[in-house]
Structures are given as C-alpha cells and as structure tokens.
Design a protein around this motif. Structure first.
Motif, PDB file in Angstrom:
ATOM      1  N   PRO A 169      13.023  -1.151  -8.196  1.00 29.01           N
ATOM      2  CA  PRO A 169      14.102  -2.049  -8.634  1.00 29.01           C
ATOM      3  C   PRO A 169      13.674  -3.505  -8.569  1.00 29.01           C
ATOM      4  N   GLN A 170      14.249  -4.294  -9.468  1.00 32.48           N
ATOM      5  CA  GLN A 170      13.907  -5.713  -9.524  1.00 32.48           C
ATOM      6  C   GLN A 170      14.226  -6.424  -8.210  1.00 32.48           C
ATOM      7  N   GLU A 171      15.349  -6.068  -7.585  1.00 32.26           N
ATOM      8  CA  GLU A 171      15.719  -6.714  -6.332  1.00 32.26           C
ATOM      9  C   GLU A 171      14.735  -6.369  -5.224  1.00 32.26           C
ATOM     10  N   TRP A 172      14.240  -5.143  -5.205  1.00 36.58           N
ATOM     11  CA  TRP A 172      13.235  -4.765  -4.212  1.00 36.58           C
ATOM     12  C   TRP A 172      11.964  -5.575  -4.407  1.00 36.58           C
ATOM     13  N   ARG A 173      11.577  -5.755  -5.651  1.00 34.90           N
ATOM     14  CA  ARG A 173      10.359  -6.513  -5.920  1.00 34.90           C
ATOM     15  C   ARG A 173      10.506  -7.957  -5.464  1.00 34.90           C
ATOM     16  N   ASP A 174      11.658  -8.568  -5.755  1.00 32.90           N
ATOM     17  CA  ASP A 174      11.875  -9.955  -5.338  1.00 32.90           C
ATOM     18  C   ASP A 174      11.926 -10.076  -3.826  1.00 32.90           C
ATOM     19  N   GLN A 175      12.605  -9.135  -3.171  1.00 25.53           N
ATOM     20  CA  GLN A 175      12.692  -9.185  -1.713  1.00 25.53           C
ATOM     21  C   GLN A 175      11.333  -8.918  -1.064  1.00 25.53           C
TER      22      GLN A 175
ATOM     23  N   ASN B 291       0.803  -1.220   0.000  1.00 23.73           N
ATOM     24  CA  ASN B 291       0.000   0.000   0.000  1.00 23.73           C
ATOM     25  C   ASN B 291       0.837   1.271   0.000  1.00 23.73           C
ATOM     26  N   ARG B 292       2.154   1.146  -0.168  1.00 19.87           N
ATOM     27  CA  ARG B 292       3.029   2.306  -0.220  1.00 19.87           C
ATOM     28  C   ARG B 292       3.865   2.260  -1.494  1.00 19.87           C
ATOM     29  N   SER B 293       4.156   3.422  -2.013  1.00 19.58           N
ATOM     30  CA  SER B 293       5.002   3.518  -3.205  1.00 19.58           C
ATOM     31  C   SER B 293       6.452   3.232  -2.811  1.00 19.58           C
ATOM     32  N   PRO B 294       7.229   2.539  -3.637  1.00 24.85           N
ATOM     33  CA  PRO B 294       6.908   2.049  -4.980  1.00 24.85           C
ATOM     34  C   PRO B 294       6.346   0.641  -5.013  1.00 24.85           C
ATOM     35  N   PHE B 295       6.106   0.039  -3.821  1.00 21.72           N
ATOM     36  CA  PHE B 295       5.656  -1.349  -3.794  1.00 21.72           C
ATOM     37  C   PHE B 295       4.205  -1.494  -4.227  1.00 21.72           C
ATOM     38  N   SER B 296       3.509  -0.399  -4.361  1.00 22.51           N
ATOM     39  CA  SER B 296       2.158  -0.463  -4.916  1.00 22.51           C
ATOM     40  C   SER B 296       2.168  -0.801  -6.403  1.00 22.51           C
ATOM     41  N   GLN B 297       3.344  -0.687  -7.038  1.00 20.86           N
ATOM     42  CA  GLN B 297       3.471  -1.014  -8.459  1.00 20.86           C
ATOM     43  C   GLN B 297       3.996  -2.435  -8.682  1.00 20.86           C
ATOM     44  N   ALA B 298       4.189  -3.186  -7.611  1.00 19.86           N
ATOM     45  CA  ALA B 298       4.752  -4.525  -7.753  1.00 19.86           C
ATOM     46  C   ALA B 298       3.828  -5.429  -8.553  1.00 19.86           C
ATOM     47  N   PHE B 299       4.433  -6.282  -9.360  1.00 25.07           N
ATOM     48  CA  PHE B 299       3.764  -7.323 -10.142  1.00 25.07           C
ATOM     49  C   PHE B 299       2.856  -6.772 -11.236  1.00 25.07           C
ATOM     50  N   ARG B 300       3.114  -5.543 -11.664  1.00 26.63           N
ATOM     51  CA  ARG B 300       2.379  -5.005 -12.806  1.00 26.63           C
ATOM     52  C   ARG B 300       3.020  -5.510 -14.102  1.00 26.63           C
ATOM     53  N   CYS B 301       2.271  -6.225 -14.909  1.00 24.49           N
ATOM     54  CA  CYS B 301       2.766  -6.707 -16.197  1.00 24.49           C
ATOM     55  C   CYS B 301       1.570  -7.025 -17.086  1.00 24.49           C
ATOM     56  N   ARG B 302       1.782  -6.895 -18.373  1.00 22.65           N
ATOM     57  CA  ARG B 302       0.684  -7.037 -19.335  1.00 22.65           C
ATOM     58  C   ARG B 302       0.414  -8.483 -19.716  1.00 22.65           C
ATOM     59  N   ASN B 303       1.423  -9.329 -19.676  1.00 27.32           N
ATOM     60  CA  ASN B 303       1.261 -10.710 -20.102  1.00 27.32           C
ATOM     61  C   ASN B 303       2.350 -11.553 -19.439  1.00 27.32           C
ATOM     62  N   PRO B 304       2.273 -12.878 -19.568  1.00 30.66           N
ATOM     63  CA  PRO B 304       3.265 -13.735 -18.904  1.00 30.66           C
ATOM     64  C   PRO B 304       4.703 -13.501 -19.344  1.00 30.66           C
ATOM     65  N   LEU B 305       4.915 -12.915 -20.517  1.00 29.21           N
ATOM     66  CA  LEU B 305       6.277 -12.696 -20.979  1.00 29.21           C
ATOM     67  C   LEU B 305       7.002 -11.628 -20.176  1.00 29.21           C
ATOM     68  N   HIS B 306       6.284 -10.851 -19.364  1.00 33.65           N
ATOM     69  CA  HIS B 306       6.896  -9.759 -18.612  1.00 33.65           C
ATOM     70  C   HIS B 306       6.824  -9.989 -17.102  1.00 33.65           C
ATOM     71  N   ILE B 307       6.662 -11.225 -16.659  1.00 31.81           N
ATOM     72  CA  ILE B 307       6.496 -11.448 -15.227  1.00 31.81           C
ATOM     73  C   ILE B 307       7.801 -11.225 -14.457  1.00 31.81           C
TER      74      ILE B 307
END
Length: 773
Positions: free
Chosen positions: A271-277, A247-263
């Motif tokens: 950052p990608q590492e922040w999203r994974d962590q 519920n806080r930026s930038p983690f509110s944008q996590a897992f946004r992707c248009r199709n499986p090719l961009h997961i």
C-alpha cells in the motif's frame, strides 16, 4: 372342494365400483383388489407423470437461487458497510486575523547569523534525476543555490528509486534496522541499506580521447590518450543519500518504478501509505545515525576533528511530515546526541498537502510503542491522520513557498478548502514568530535558453549579445527607471530570431505545419488535472482558433479526462497539438519552450507558478488567472486602448515605448517604461479579452523587430529577477535566516555527569598535548 375349472364365481360385493353387469350374458367380475395383485408391487399408475419436470419446477428453482444470491449480497454489503470508516465531519470555524510579521534580513542580529559550515539535510521525495513536478525542481534549485553559496554543507535524503540503478555511481553507506509490526502486532526487524551518490548540478560535457601521432622505431604510431580527469568543484556537487528497500516482503518492493513519472506509485501488494511510512521511519533512523554515529571515524583521525553531526533537517512536503514526529520523539528522549538537529518543515502546497492522510491503523503499524492513543490528538479525524498539521506541530520552524500567500493565510484574507485542519497550528506558529513565507526562486543553470545543450547542439540557443544586454540591465536598472536597450544591427543577435528558428525546427520535425509557423504559438506545460485550470481549455481553444493561434498542450495525464483533450485536438487538428507521453516530453519540451510566444497558466491554485516563471525566462509572456503566488511576479497589461480606422485592423496603441534609430548605422535604441509581462483574466469574458490583447500585441510587434526584441527581453528580465540569490536579499538568504532561528530556538538536553566527565577528560588531553609542544 375347489370349484371346477372354467367356473366363475360371482362377487357378492355389489357396491364395488369395479363390478359390471350386462343383461343377457354372463359377466366376468374382477375387483380392484384382484387387479392390483396382478401388477408389480412398487408400480403406481401415475409415476410416469411425476418424473417429468414442468415449467413451474424450473421457475421455483430460479426464484430460490435469486433469493439466496440476494441474501448473500445483503449480508456481504452489511459487513462491508460496517467495516467502512464513519464520515469525517469538520466544523467550519472563523479564525482571528493576525498581522503577518516577516523577518528583516537587512538587520540581522548576532544570534540569527548562520555559522559557516552548518550542515543541512534536505528530506524529499523528488530531487535531481527523480523530479516529477514543481517541488522537485524547486528543491533541486534551492540545494544548488545553497551549495554554491559556500555557507552551508548540504546533503539530500530521498528514496532509492529503481530507475536510478546503473545510471550513476552509487556506493553503499551503512546497513540499518527498523522495527515494524506484523499482523499479530508483534515487532519484526526490517533491515535496509543506505546508498550514496554525488549529484553534479552542471556536469561538464564528455571529452574525447586525445589522439597523437609519433614515430616509434621508424614506424608511424597512433597514440590514444584518455582525457584528463575532470575535477568538479565542491560547490557544484552534493551527496545524495538513498534509502533502499527492506529485506522483507512487501517492503522489498518499495520504490520500484520505471521512470520519474511513477515515483509516487506503489507496486501491487505494498500500500502507498505503508511505503510512505516505511520511508519516514527509515529516513529517521538514518538521520539519527548521522547525528550520533562515530563509527565511521578513523582511529587515526586527528584528535580535534569534530564527530559527524546534523545541524538542520529540512523536510519538504506532507508525505515527509511524519519524519518530524519520529525525530521530535527521539529528541525528547535524548536519542539525538547532545546537540540534536533542528527541524524545518516547508509546505509546498496549501490544498493537496492538507488532504494527505494515513489511516490510524497504518500509522500504528510503524510505531515502536503500541499503546499510544492517537485519537486524542488534534490532527486525527475519524480513523485518518492528517500529516501536514502534525508536521507543523512538531517542527521548530514552518515555511510556505510564497510570502504573499503566507501573509494572506495569517491575516485571514485567503479562504481555502479544509483550512480548519491547519489554521490552529499555523496561527500558533505565527504568534511564536516561527511561520514565514519564503517565495521560491529560479535556477538558471537548469532552465537557460542561452546555454542549454540541446539548443546549442542545433544552433537554436538564444544569442550571447542579448544575454549581455540583460546582464547590464540587471546591474544598472532600478524598478523606477526606464530601460534603455542598445540593440544590434545584426538580426542574428535577436532573441526573436532564435524563436523563429525554433519554430522552423518544429516544422522540419513535422510537429508544426508551414502555416502554423507563421502564427503566434501558445504553450501549456503541466499535469492534466482540474486544479491546473483545464476546465478553461475548451473556451480558450475556441478563442485561440478565432484569433488564428496555435496551441500546444504538453503534459502528463492526471485526474482530468484525457478524452476531452483528444476531442479538442480532433476538432481543431490544424490548431491544437497534444504531447502527453514521457518520450514526447523529453524530445520536444525544450524546443517548444524556445519557440513559444505565450504560455498558458490557467491554474485555480498556484503556490509559486514555476511554469510561468520558466516561460518568462524563454521570452514568452503569460496568459493566466494570476492566483496565489503568481501575483508576486506577474504584472497585468495596462488597459487596452483601441484605434479604429477604415480598413485598418484594431491594434493596441504603443504605450510607454520610444524607438530611435541611428541615422548612420541604423542601430535601433529602445527606451521603455513598460513593466507588464502577463495577460490576466478571472472569468470567461476576461479570458476572451486576454487572448485578444496578446494576439493584437503580437501582430503589432511583428511589424517592428526592435519592439518585438524589447518585448522578449522584458520577459526574460522579469524572470531573472526571480533568482535564489537576489543581490544578497533573495530567498536563499532568507532560508539561512530561518535555519539560524531554528538553531537558536532548539532545546538542548542537560549534560549528564558522564558527559561532563568526558568533556573534562578531553580538556585535560588537549592541555597535555599543548604543553608537550
């Protein structure tokens, strides 16, 4: 008395340079001082020249500007280099060779039997509708096999990708909170929501409304009745828990992707590492909730109903390895309940996963305790933490997706890049009998040319008669006996006929030409990256063209230059076709598989070889390097023996095959002792020979429908031998053995006095309930 007018005074300063005399006349003498008194006070005789800019003025400014810019660039570069991490140096080492010890599934002890109803949670980034590559297909098929077995209760935990919204029935499960650190290092609470959807493995086809006609009050009335609800068996569906964004930026944008090719991509600002962590910590929090929470239990639930629990947590891939650290820390601190779950970590790749890292600074951002010295651990080099080695350390059991490669790693016969990062940890697990290789399997419900909906809709599915033949062979034929194929007298019962029909379909859709439909078709499916062997493409294409073969390249762009593939298609437009967009993949993939005579798998590294196995399932043999896990099921053709006669092409001689036709019915019967399903190569010369041999085999088989059918059935039969449940000895049963070992070796916390009192109170209540009855 002043001098009279018009009287000129003679200057007595004869030495003045401004004094002039002329002979024979009176000369007016005006001194310099007197002349200056007649000019303005602020005027210089050379001021008009000083105000004009010359070329050397401009040159000086340019030189000064360049000097300032160079000084700024040097200063900026110095600070940038100072901020760069020092290069990581890893000493090359030699490791002892240990004998690989696999468990014996035919002699399971009592302690290794998995109790029925054991709850297993698979944590993955790819599953079902969110599948990008081989790992997602493998995890989906493994979960399906485990759920159908009925021995385990399976669930999946994965990110809530935005493209899943509005496509499935998704319900809210629970709201949870985790703590992250801001720029000042202070803990900040982040709220997130967990959702749930039910994934159906074999969804039934949609049923139309039932239309009936009745006479009501003398009027013909049409009655439309909706179809009855379809009851999906419990064994055909699994719950999938989706970890939502924060519920806080930038983690509110996590897992946004248009199709499986961009997961695996991350939006700008996150950052990608922040999203994974973030996913690792959020998933750990949810799993802790599932293992300990009882707030979802109804107050009117039966007294003896067991509380929610998690027995085994199965982590897939290095991007989820840090979850093992979070869970193990909570298990050590007795935060996972009296029976904490066991942790199983599966390595799906021995190259890419080893190189997956997070910076130490990013890792500390997600830690609850800030003063942990991460640099003292054996899985941190420089400022990078290598996640795979951490997952190996913290898991109870570690598995690899190929038994052959796991054995080669332990025994030291496989040398791979950056093995120093994990060898100490793997060898320690192997000594403890906690590292095993379990080869992947195939899920025939997802890749099935006999029952695929798209093929059946266009009447391109493989015939039922051939499937019955294959089913009989799987139950009656052993690895040492010859196969006897009782063919049909009708050509429509042949797999070869269905493959020809698929080629004609591609011609009608303008993907192939009439001439190309008569050639052998070679198919490549996969990402365009170097370790998939794309550097072989140029040489292979030349051999394909020389042997008059068609080459279809179906995949997604990656680190290999796409321009090189485009140049091949431009150079050989009548032989090479490239399908690289997601739309083309969805539109043509299944039809290209059905039409292909060969699949091209030139990988440099391959843990299992899913593309090769799926190609065999569609009756196509494999042209491959045969590396890694491919060697477990690919068998090279025997040495080619050529015959040379005048005006007769050079074909491989028929080998261990015998064709007999009934004199009356003309029904062919083929007895075959052949086992090969691949054309393997290891160098440029071998590549040319492999393509030549497969082309000659194709030309020879085209002269006999029965021999060609035996060839296709043999390929499909070798794929069917790769199922998850191989007559009670398949990889699914091996995973059950792994889960049993993990549960047996897990450490349980000691019972506290408070817990013992609760247990005694429960026993008294049970005794009272029993006596009252």
């Amino acid at each position: 008395m002043p001098p009279p007018p018009h009287t000129l005074s003679l200057s007595t300063h004869h030495s003045s340079p401004s004094t002039h005399f002329r002979r024979g006349s009176l000369t007016t003498v005006i001194t310099t001082t007197q002349k200056s008194q007649r000019l303005p006070l602020n005027t210089s005789p050379f001021s008009k020249y000083d105000k004009k800019w010359r070329w050397w003025h401009y040159l000086s400014i340019v030189i000064l500007s360049i000097g300032l810019l160079e000084s700024f660039a040097l200063t900026l570069g110095y600070h940038f280099l100072q901020g760069q991490p020092s290069p990581i140096r890893i000493a090359v080492r030699q490791y002892p060779s240990l004998p690989y010890q696999h468990f014996n599934t035919s002699a399971l002890s009592t302690k290794s039997l998995l109790q029925k109803g054991t709850t297993v949670y698979h944590v993955t980034k790819e599953f079902g509708p969110a599948t990008m590559g081989g790992m997602g297909s493998v995890v989906t098929s493994l979960v399906a096999a485990q759920q159908r077995s009925g021995n385990t209760e399976v669930a999946v935990v994965m990110p809530y990708y935005s493209f899943l919204k509005n496509k499935f029935d998704i319900d809210r499960v629970v709201d949870l909170v985790i703590d992250l650190r801001d720029k000042q290092g202070k803990l900040v609470p982040i709220e997130f929501r967990v959702w749930k959807m039910m994934h159906v493995f074999n969804p039934p086809p949609p049923q139309a409304n039932i239309t009936t006609y009745a006479m009501i009050d003398g009027v013909n009335t049409t009655i439309i009745t909706p179809p009855p609800p379809v009851i999906i068996p419990h064994t055909e569906r699994v719950p999938v828990y989706l970890i939502g964004p924060g519920n806080r930026s930038p983690f509110s944008q996590a897992f946004r992707c248009r199709n499986p090719l961009h997961i695996y991509s991350s939006p700008a600002g996150l950052p990608q590492e922040w999203r994974d962590q973030y996913f690792a910590k959020a998933a750990s929090q949810f799993l802790t909730h599932q293992a300990t929470a009882i707030d979802e239990e109804s107050l009117f639930a039966p007294l003896l109903r067991s509380a929610p629990h998690v027995d085994v947590i199965h982590l897939h891939g290095a991007t989820n390895a840090y979850i093992a650290k979070f869970l193990d820390d909570r298990r050590i601190n007795n935060e996972l309940g009296p029976t904490p779950p066991s942790i199983v970590y599966t390595m799906h790749d021995y190259l890419d996963e080893l190189q997956y890292t997070n910076t130490v600074g990013n890792v500390k951002k997600f830690l609850d305790v800030s003063d942990i010295a991460l640099k003292d651990t054996s899985y941190v080099y420089g400022d990078r933490m290598f996640m795979s080695s951490l997952g190996i350390d913290r898991a109870d059991i570690v598995t690899f997706v190929s038994r052959t490669m796991a054995s080669a790693i332990v025994e030291g016969t496989l040398d791979f890049y950056l093995k120093e990062l994990v060898m100490d940890h793997l060898l320690l697990k192997a000594q403890q009998r906690r590292f095993f290789g379990i080869s992947n399997g195939l899920d025939f419900s997802t890749i099935h040319p006999f029952t695929n909906d798209k093929l059946m809709t266009r009447k391109l599915n493989y015939p039922e008669f051939a499937w019955k033949l294959l089913d009989e062979q799987q139950t009656t034929t052993t690895t040492t006996t010859k196969r006897v194929w009782q063919m049909s007298a009708v050509s429509s019962d042949f797999v070869a006929t269905a493959k020809d029909k698929s080629k004609r379909f591609l011609v009608r859709r303008k993907l192939l030409s009439e001439e190309e439909a008569k050639r052998p078709l070679v198919l490549y499916i996969g990402r365009f990256q170097y370790n998939k062997g794309l550097e072989w493409f140029e040489q292979a294409t030349e051999h394909f063209v020389a042997n008059n073969m068609t080459f279809i390249i179906l995949g997604q762009e990656n680190n290999y230059p796409f321009s090189k593939l485009e140049s091949l298609a431009a150079k050989y437009p009548e032989h090479v076709h490239i399908l690289s967009t997601p739309k083309q993949h969805r539109q043509w993939s299944i039809f290209c598989r059905a039409a292909a005579d060969f699949v091209f798998v030139p990988s440099q590294t391959e843990s299992f070889g899913l593309v090769a196995a799926e190609g065999l399932m569609f009756g196509a043999s494999v042209i491959s390097t045969g590396v890694g896990g491919l060697q477990e099921f690919l068998h090279d053709r025997p040495e080619t023996k050529m015959m040379e006669e005048e005006n007769v092409p050079m074909y491989p001689q028929p080998r261990d095959i015998r064709l007999v036709r009934d004199k009356k019915t003309k029904v062919p019967t083929v007895t075959s002792g052949e086992r090969y399903n691949a054309y393997l190569f290891h160098d440029s010369e071998g590549l040319g020979k492999a393509i030549r041999d497969c082309n000659l085999d194709y030309r020879r088989l085209m002269a006999s429908k029965a021999l060609r059918e035996e060839y296709n059935l043999r390929m499909i039969s070798s794929a069917m031998a790769l199922g998850w449940d191989r007559q009670g000895k398949g990889p699914m049963h091996e995973y059950q053995h792994v889960y049993a070992l993990a549960l047996h070796h897990r450490s349980l916390p000691e019972l506290s006095r408070h817990e013992m009192e609760e247990e005694q109170s429960l026993l008294r209540r049970l005794y009272q309930a029993e006596t009252s009855l």
